[in-house]
Design an enzyme around this catalytic site. Structure first.
Site, short mmCIF file in Angstrom:
data_model
loop_
_atom_site.label_atom_id
_atom_site.label_comp_id
_atom_site.label_asym_id
_atom_site.label_seq_id
_atom_site.Cartn_x
_atom_site.Cartn_y
_atom_site.Cartn_z
CB CYS A 21 49.70 41.48 40.87
SG CYS A 21 48.79 40.19 41.75
CG HIS A 63 32.11 35.53 49.56
ND1 HIS A 63 32.28 34.19 49.32
CD2 HIS A 63 31.34 36.00 48.55
CE1 HIS A 63 31.60 33.86 48.23
NE2 HIS A 63 31.03 34.92 47.73
CD GLU A 100 47.22 34.57 42.97
OE1 GLU A 100 47.78 34.69 44.07
OE2 GLU A 100 47.64 35.12 41.93
#
Lengths: 110, 110, 110
Positions: A21, A63, A100
């Protein structure tokens, strides 16, 4: 009574401490915001107002590269930060749940 | 332990007080009914019986114009009415959660 | 704070006492495991470790005939058994929710 809405935001993130990750990647996060309250004119609050408040809180992250915002951009830390931000606007907020991706989530509750 | 099922109903509705929601439109509502209880023969209750009780309660609203049933056909009021109706048949009902379409919901809890 | 993940397992089962459910059939069960705890380094626990613990617990049932494991392979009993097994490994487990197929579920909570 509780009401909730959910929406999405798209962010880049990585978590250095976690094997696999630690490379910058991204998620479409699903964000659910729940408000608890009494009924007034048959509503806890207008869904539209709840969605707008959620979108305002998400704007800080949507974003963006979350590694520039959080030291550890874990689902837990993002959920907690969203909860704190939304609470300023909506003191009756009960919880913020953040998926997530698809099948893992963190939930910050009052 | 809790068990739950969900089903759907299709209704017309409008809410006069809400801008953009004041014209008659419709939703496929998702209705989740949760029952809390002890295990008897490995079950809180038969899912089939729970689904049938839910369908009986939804029959009052399914394929109807909710403006003829409620003064304010908000998700909150519909969830509350379903909860009250189901409670008559299933005293152990814990909650009724009603999604108005896809991404917004109200939940009436015991 | 709570974190959760979900995964799936595919099993055969039947419940003799239930009409229409007494012939051996199967389900893709969805299994959600929730852990409650304090944040350490921004996390309750690594999602990957939670998923691995869930997979280890599911291995007893995945691609098995549950009638050979449980006297009554109800969703309630499977949820309870998964909860007990996961608790041995993760004492902080808060709940296990098991969907039998798509629209019905049982939840064992601490």
């Amino acid at each position: 009574m509780r009401v909730g809405i959910f929406d999405h935001m798209d962010c880049a993130h990585s978590v250095k401490a976690l094997d696999g990750c630690d490379v910058v990647h991204g998620h479409t996060y699903k964000v659910e915001v729940v408000v608890e309250g009494e009924l007034k004119d048959g509503m806890v609050m207008d869904f539209k107002a709840l969605r707008e408040a959620t979108k305002r809180a998400m704007a800080k992250y949507d974003h963006k590269d979350l590694t520039t915002v959080f030291e550890v951009p874990s689902a837990e830390n993002i959920a907690q930060a969203l909860f704190a931000d939304i609470k300023k606007e909506l003191p009756g907020v009960y919880s913020v749940k953040l998926w997530e991706g698809y099948n893992k989530w963190a939930e910050a509750t009052r």
